[in-house]
Design a protein around this motif. Structure first.
Motif, PDB file in Angstrom:
ATOM      1  N   ILE A   1       0.835  -1.207   0.000  1.00  0.00           N
ATOM      2  CA  ILE A   1       0.000   0.000   0.000  1.00  0.00           C
ATOM      3  C   ILE A   1       0.873   1.261   0.000  1.00  0.00           C
ATOM      4  O   ILE A   1       2.067   1.216   0.314  1.00  0.00           O
ATOM      5  CB  ILE A   1      -0.953   0.015   1.213  1.00  0.00           C
ATOM      6  N   ASP A   2       0.276   2.382  -0.376  1.00  0.00           N
ATOM      7  CA  ASP A   2       0.984   3.666  -0.397  1.00  0.00           C
ATOM      8  C   ASP A   2       0.819   4.432   0.911  1.00  0.00           C
ATOM      9  O   ASP A   2       1.759   5.051   1.404  1.00  0.00           O
ATOM     10  CB  ASP A   2       0.476   4.548  -1.544  1.00  0.00           C
ATOM     11  N   SER A   3      -0.411   4.453   1.438  1.00  0.00           N
ATOM     12  CA  SER A   3      -0.670   5.211   2.666  1.00  0.00           C
ATOM     13  C   SER A   3      -1.840   4.601   3.410  1.00  0.00           C
ATOM     14  O   SER A   3      -2.623   3.824   2.838  1.00  0.00           O
ATOM     15  CB  SER A   3      -0.945   6.693   2.356  1.00  0.00           C
ATOM     16  N   ALA A   4      -1.949   4.968   4.693  1.00  0.00           N
ATOM     17  CA  ALA A   4      -3.034   4.473   5.538  1.00  0.00           C
ATOM     18  C   ALA A   4      -3.324   5.517   6.603  1.00  0.00           C
ATOM     19  O   ALA A   4      -2.407   6.169   7.104  1.00  0.00           O
ATOM     20  CB  ALA A   4      -2.648   3.145   6.186  1.00  0.00           C
ATOM     21  N   PHE A   5      -4.608   5.694   6.934  1.00  0.00           N
ATOM     22  CA  PHE A   5      -4.969   6.688   7.946  1.00  0.00           C
ATOM     23  C   PHE A   5      -6.358   6.385   8.489  1.00  0.00           C
ATOM     24  O   PHE A   5      -7.141   5.653   7.868  1.00  0.00           O
ATOM     25  CB  PHE A   5      -4.939   8.109   7.366  1.00  0.00           C
ATOM     26  N   VAL A   6      -6.642   6.941   9.649  1.00  0.00           N
ATOM     27  CA  VAL A   6      -7.993   6.873  10.224  1.00  0.00           C
ATOM     28  C   VAL A   6      -8.645   8.224   9.981  1.00  0.00           C
ATOM     29  O   VAL A   6      -8.106   9.265  10.360  1.00  0.00           O
ATOM     30  CB  VAL A   6      -7.949   6.555  11.724  1.00  0.00           C
ATOM     31  N   TRP A   7      -9.794   8.210   9.321  1.00  0.00           N
ATOM     32  CA  TRP A   7     -10.474   9.460   8.991  1.00  0.00           C
ATOM     33  C   TRP A   7     -11.364   9.877  10.157  1.00  0.00           C
ATOM     34  O   TRP A   7     -12.173   9.087  10.657  1.00  0.00           O
ATOM     35  CB  TRP A   7     -11.293   9.299   7.723  1.00  0.00           C
ATOM     36  N   SER A   8     -11.222  11.125  10.589  1.00  0.00           N
ATOM     37  CA  SER A   8     -12.001  11.615  11.733  1.00  0.00           C
ATOM     38  C   SER A   8     -13.487  11.710  11.417  1.00  0.00           C
ATOM     39  O   SER A   8     -14.313  11.750  12.320  1.00  0.00           O
ATOM     40  CB  SER A   8     -11.473  12.980  12.179  1.00  0.00           C
ATOM     41  N   GLY A   9     -13.837  11.751  10.134  1.00  0.00           N
ATOM     42  CA  GLY A   9     -15.246  11.882   9.765  1.00  0.00           C
ATOM     43  C   GLY A   9     -16.088  10.691  10.177  1.00  0.00           C
ATOM     44  O   GLY A   9     -17.279  10.836  10.458  1.00  0.00           O
ATOM     45  N   ASN A  10     -15.481   9.485  10.203  1.00  0.00           N
ATOM     46  CA  ASN A  10     -16.264   8.297  10.571  1.00  0.00           C
ATOM     47  C   ASN A  10     -15.468   7.273  11.389  1.00  0.00           C
ATOM     48  O   ASN A  10     -15.984   6.208  11.716  1.00  0.00           O
ATOM     49  CB  ASN A  10     -16.809   7.617   9.308  1.00  0.00           C
ATOM     50  N   ASP A  11     -14.211   7.588  11.717  1.00  0.00           N
ATOM     51  CA  ASP A  11     -13.349   6.710  12.517  1.00  0.00           C
ATOM     52  C   ASP A  11     -13.102   5.371  11.834  1.00  0.00           C
ATOM     53  O   ASP A  11     -12.832   4.371  12.497  1.00  0.00           O
ATOM     54  CB  ASP A  11     -13.924   6.490  13.920  1.00  0.00           C
ATOM     55  N   LYS A  12     -13.179   5.349  10.499  1.00  0.00           N
ATOM     56  CA  LYS A  12     -12.834   4.153   9.736  1.00  0.00           C
ATOM     57  C   LYS A  12     -11.405   4.293   9.209  1.00  0.00           C
ATOM     58  O   LYS A  12     -10.862   5.395   9.118  1.00  0.00           O
ATOM     59  CB  LYS A  12     -13.792   3.938   8.555  1.00  0.00           C
ATOM     60  N   ILE A  13     -10.819   3.144   8.847  1.00  0.00           N
ATOM     61  CA  ILE A  13      -9.454   3.125   8.330  1.00  0.00           C
ATOM     62  C   ILE A  13      -9.497   3.146   6.805  1.00  0.00           C
ATOM     63  O   ILE A  13     -10.267   2.400   6.186  1.00  0.00           O
ATOM     64  CB  ILE A  13      -8.704   1.880   8.832  1.00  0.00           C
ATOM     65  N   TYR A  14      -8.653   3.988   6.216  1.00  0.00           N
ATOM     66  CA  TYR A  14      -8.566   4.088   4.763  1.00  0.00           C
ATOM     67  C   TYR A  14      -7.153   3.756   4.310  1.00  0.00           C
ATOM     68  O   TYR A  14      -6.166   4.128   4.963  1.00  0.00           O
ATOM     69  CB  TYR A  14      -8.945   5.490   4.283  1.00  0.00           C
ATOM     70  N   PHE A  15      -7.077   3.048   3.183  1.00  0.00           N
ATOM     71  CA  PHE A  15      -5.801   2.690   2.574  1.00  0.00           C
ATOM     72  C   PHE A  15      -5.784   3.201   1.139  1.00  0.00           C
ATOM     73  O   PHE A  15      -6.811   3.145   0.445  1.00  0.00           O
ATOM     74  CB  PHE A  15      -5.622   1.170   2.555  1.00  0.00           C
ATOM     75  N   THR A  16      -4.635   3.689   0.687  1.00  0.00           N
ATOM     76  CA  THR A  16      -4.498   4.089  -0.710  1.00  0.00           C
ATOM     77  C   THR A  16      -3.379   3.290  -1.362  1.00  0.00           C
ATOM     78  O   THR A  16      -2.398   2.911  -0.727  1.00  0.00           O
ATOM     79  CB  THR A  16      -4.196   5.596  -0.859  1.00  0.00           C
ATOM     80  N   LYS A  17      -3.574   3.037  -2.651  1.00  0.00           N
ATOM     81  CA  LYS A  17      -2.554   2.385  -3.469  1.00  0.00           C
ATOM     82  C   LYS A  17      -2.760   2.817  -4.904  1.00  0.00           C
ATOM     83  O   LYS A  17      -3.855   2.643  -5.443  1.00  0.00           O
ATOM     84  CB  LYS A  17      -2.638   0.861  -3.352  1.00  0.00           C
ATOM     85  N   GLY A  18      -1.723   3.401  -5.489  1.00  0.00           N
ATOM     86  CA  GLY A  18      -1.848   3.889  -6.858  1.00  0.00           C
ATOM     87  C   GLY A  18      -2.926   4.945  -6.948  1.00  0.00           C
ATOM     88  O   GLY A  18      -2.913   5.936  -6.220  1.00  0.00           O
ATOM     89  N   SER A  19      -3.891   4.735  -7.824  1.00  0.00           N
ATOM     90  CA  SER A  19      -4.964   5.708  -8.042  1.00  0.00           C
ATOM     91  C   SER A  19      -6.243   5.358  -7.298  1.00  0.00           C
ATOM     92  O   SER A  19      -7.288   5.967  -7.542  1.00  0.00           O
ATOM     93  CB  SER A  19      -5.270   5.799  -9.547  1.00  0.00           C
ATOM     94  N   LYS A  20      -6.190   4.404  -6.354  1.00  0.00           N
ATOM     95  CA  LYS A  20      -7.412   3.925  -5.712  1.00  0.00           C
ATOM     96  C   LYS A  20      -7.315   3.979  -4.185  1.00  0.00           C
ATOM     97  O   LYS A  20      -6.231   4.062  -3.615  1.00  0.00           O
ATOM     98  CB  LYS A  20      -7.709   2.491  -6.160  1.00  0.00           C
ATOM     99  N   TYR A  21      -8.501   3.902  -3.536  1.00  0.00           N
ATOM    100  CA  TYR A  21      -8.535   3.817  -2.077  1.00  0.00           C
ATOM    101  C   TYR A  21      -9.581   2.801  -1.632  1.00  0.00           C
ATOM    102  O   TYR A  21     -10.542   2.499  -2.351  1.00  0.00           O
ATOM    103  CB  TYR A  21      -8.782   5.185  -1.435  1.00  0.00           C
ATOM    104  N   TRP A  22      -9.358   2.291  -0.426  1.00  0.00           N
ATOM    105  CA  TRP A  22     -10.243   1.300   0.184  1.00  0.00           C
ATOM    106  C   TRP A  22     -10.663   1.794   1.563  1.00  0.00           C
ATOM    107  O   TRP A  22      -9.860   2.390   2.285  1.00  0.00           O
ATOM    108  CB  TRP A  22      -9.527  -0.034   0.382  1.00  0.00           C
ATOM    109  N   LYS A  23     -11.901   1.516   1.959  1.00  0.00           N
ATOM    110  CA  LYS A  23     -12.354   1.773   3.326  1.00  0.00           C
ATOM    111  C   LYS A  23     -12.418   0.455   4.065  1.00  0.00           C
ATOM    112  O   LYS A  23     -13.032  -0.509   3.600  1.00  0.00           O
ATOM    113  CB  LYS A  23     -13.733   2.439   3.342  1.00  0.00           C
ATOM    114  N   PHE A  24     -11.763   0.430   5.246  1.00  0.00           N
ATOM    115  CA  PHE A  24     -11.749  -0.767   6.084  1.00  0.00           C
ATOM    116  C   PHE A  24     -12.507  -0.454   7.366  1.00  0.00           C
ATOM    117  O   PHE A  24     -12.133   0.442   8.116  1.00  0.00           O
ATOM    118  CB  PHE A  24     -10.297  -1.157   6.403  1.00  0.00           C
ATOM    119  N   ASP A  25     -13.579  -1.186   7.611  1.00  0.00           N
ATOM    120  CA  ASP A  25     -14.407  -0.978   8.798  1.00  0.00           C
ATOM    121  C   ASP A  25     -14.048  -2.034   9.842  1.00  0.00           C
ATOM    122  O   ASP A  25     -14.385  -3.210   9.676  1.00  0.00           O
ATOM    123  CB  ASP A  25     -15.883  -1.075   8.430  1.00  0.00           C
TER     124      ASP A  25
END
Length: 207
Positions: free
Chosen positions: A109-133
């Motif tokens: 993966i390229d990056s990972a963070f917890v978004w304060s808007g919903n406290d879910k984890i997001y991952f990015t890779k290339g031109s895409k992102y995933w939400k991990f609940d």
């Protein structure tokens, strides 16, 4: 800049990861070194070798890192594996495979963070992102993800992302950074506008 700042002050600096541990310390990783940031620049005594800290367990050239504040746990990723930390102290039993701890999330993966808007984890890779609940199964809705990161007004191949003290999410790429607006779910509007120079605004570099 002092010698220990020159690497981070390069115009097109590609960091490996940036994250804040649960004890409110912010770290930047690049190659086999890491730095601790203050509110204005780089803390004295850095960079330090990755091998000299973090329990001596981390490899060089990590991919991404995130801290889940609800659990006071930091996850650090490289390739198909991840390590688990409480601040700088490693937890036993790691590394483990991303596919087992974060099913539905790709390797490298390229990056990972917890978004304060919903406290879910997001991952990015290339031109895409995933939400991990973390609390729902399946953790990734494969019917909806991945999605294009361009929906957020951001470029692909992000170097790092994290939620800072102000609860805002910041994205970094090639010596520039963007602040996310949680209300509009896009890059924030500000003066000067984003992207801004990372070296000047985060690492205390002199223009």
């Amino acid at each position: 800049p002092r010698p220990n700042e020159r690497v981070l002050c390069a115009d097109d600096i590609r960091i490996d990861a940036i994250f804040k541990t649960s004890d409110n310390m912010t770290y930047v990783f690049k190659d086999d070194q890491y730095w601790r940031l203050t509110s204005e620049s780089i803390a004295p005594g850095y960079p330090r070798p990755v091998s000299s800290g973090w329990g001596g367990r981390l490899p060089a050239n990590i991919d991404a890192a995130l801290t889940w504040e609800r659990k006071s746990i930091t996850y650090i990723f490289k390739g198909d594996k991840y390590w688990k930390y409480r601040n700088m102290d490693p937890l036993k039993g790691y590394p483990k495979f991303i596919s087992s701890g974060f099913p539905g999330i790709p390797d490298d993966i390229d990056s990972a963070f917890v978004w304060s808007g919903n406290d879910k984890i997001y991952f990015t890779k290339g031109s895409k992102y995933w939400k991990f609940d973390p609390v729902r199964v399946p953790h990734v809705n494969k019917g909806q993800y991945p999605k294009p990161i361009s929906k957020w007004g951001l470029p692909g191949d992000i170097d790092g992302a994290f939620q800072w003290n102000n609860r805002r999410t910041y994205f970094f790429k090639s010596g520039q950074y963007w602040r996310f607006d949680d209300r509009t779910v896009r890059v924030a509007k500000a003066v000067p506008e984003y992207p801004r120079d990372t070296g000047e605004w985060w690492f205390g570099c002199k223009i």
